[in-house]
Design an enzyme around this catalytic site. Structure first.
Site, PDB file in Angstrom:
ATOM      1  N   LYS A  86       0.840  -1.199   0.000  1.00 18.39           N
ATOM      2  CA  LYS A  86       0.000   0.000   0.000  1.00 18.39           C
ATOM      3  C   LYS A  86       0.878   1.253   0.000  1.00 18.39           C
ATOM      4  CE  LYS A  86      -3.727   0.047   2.543  1.00 18.39           C
ATOM      5  NZ  LYS A  86      -4.639  -0.047   3.734  1.00 18.39           N
TER       6      LYS A  86
HETATM    7  O1  G3P Z   1      -7.228   1.097   5.602  1.00 20.99           O
HETATM    8  C1  G3P Z   1      -7.594   2.403   5.440  1.00 20.99           C
HETATM    9  C2  G3P Z   1      -9.047   2.723   5.565  1.00 20.99           C
HETATM   10  O2  G3P Z   1      -9.748   1.559   5.700  1.00 20.99           O
HETATM   11  C3  G3P Z   1      -9.360   3.757   6.603  1.00 20.99           C
HETATM   12  O3  G3P Z   1     -10.536   3.470   7.268  1.00 20.99           O
HETATM   13  O4  G3P Z   1     -12.121   3.672   9.124  1.00 20.99           O
HETATM   14  O5  G3P Z   1      -9.893   4.775   9.315  1.00 20.99           O
HETATM   15  O6  G3P Z   1     -11.614   5.660   7.758  1.00 20.99           O
HETATM   16  P1  G3P Z   1     -11.055   4.461   8.428  1.00 20.99           P
END
Ligand code: G3P
Length: 224
Positions: A86
């Site tokens: 990533k």
């Molecule tokens: O892996 C990155 C993404 O899933 C971020 O998720 O829940 O932190 O907005 P969140």
């Protein structure tokens, strides 16, 4: 079939959901790994114990400049797992993606908030794009619309990039993007659990039990 991932570093939750969902693997990011307080290499080894050696892992570089990101990506790719690296789709990240693709590294462009940003990452060769659906919604944007436009551009331009939609607060967001024919999605544990939670489900099952045992007692179906 759409690739389904859990967005977590929690091995026991992964084991739980691997029993009831067709998980392709797990995605993490530096925040998720840091919150778990367990290093990435230990987590990947433990995840492999529960998911098996065909699991795919998406793990993020923490280096800042393109050549350092490439060096870090090479090390991650050498781990004995199916690794996708990533990379935040920043200016440096896009440069790093181009370098990584020259080396044949599997790459996911992450932290995608806009259609143009995701499209450039796809043109740079990213294998996956991770648009942040809920974070876009939370900024008064339309996360599903960003995914829809990206999917349209991928199809119109005949790109092999898959959208791996990320950042969800509820199942509605997840279902809305899955309707668009995206290639992959990653769900946080709480949203994954919402997939089989509805206030009517438990009462329905309880009623089946009550009606059955009222007539057949402890007998199983084939014993009746
Ligand atoms: O892996 C990155 C993404 O899933 C971020 O998720 O829940 O932190 O907005 P969140």
């Amino acid at each position: 079939m759409i690739e389904l991932y859990l967005d977590t570093a929690d091995v026991s939750e992964t084991a739980r959901f691997n029993q009831c969902f067709p998980l392709k693997g797990v995605t993490t990011n530096p925040t998720i790994v840091a919150k778990s307080k367990v290093g990435l290499t230990t987590t990947l080894a433990n995840m492999t114990e529960v998911l098996g050696d065909t699991a795919r892992f998406h793990a993020q570089v923490v280096s800042k400049d393109p050549h350092s990101m490439l060096a870090e990506a090479k090390k991650l790719s050498e781990l004995p797992y199916d690794m996708v690296i990533k990379v935040p789709a920043t200016e440096a990240g896009l440069a790093a993606i181009k370098l990584m693709k020259q080396e044949g590294i599997q790459v996911l462009a992450t932290a995608i908030y806009t259609v143009q940003q995701g499209f450039m990452a796809a043109l740079c060769g990213a294998d996956y794009l991770a648009p942040y659906v809920n974070r876009i919604d939370a900024m008064n944007g339309d996360g599903v619309a960003v995914v829809r436009d990206l999917q349209l551009l991928i199809e119109k331009h005949g790109l092999s990039t898959k959208i791996l939609a990320a950042s969800f607060k509820n199942v509605q967001q997840a279902m809305d993007v899955m309707k668009l024919g995206i290639g992959a999605i990653t769900l946080p544990v709480d949203v994954a659990a919402q997939m089989f939670s509805h206030p009517a489900i438990e009462p329905a099952v309880t009623q089946f039990d009550k009606d059955w045992s009222g007539v057949f007692g402890d007998k199983l179906s084939f014993e009746s």
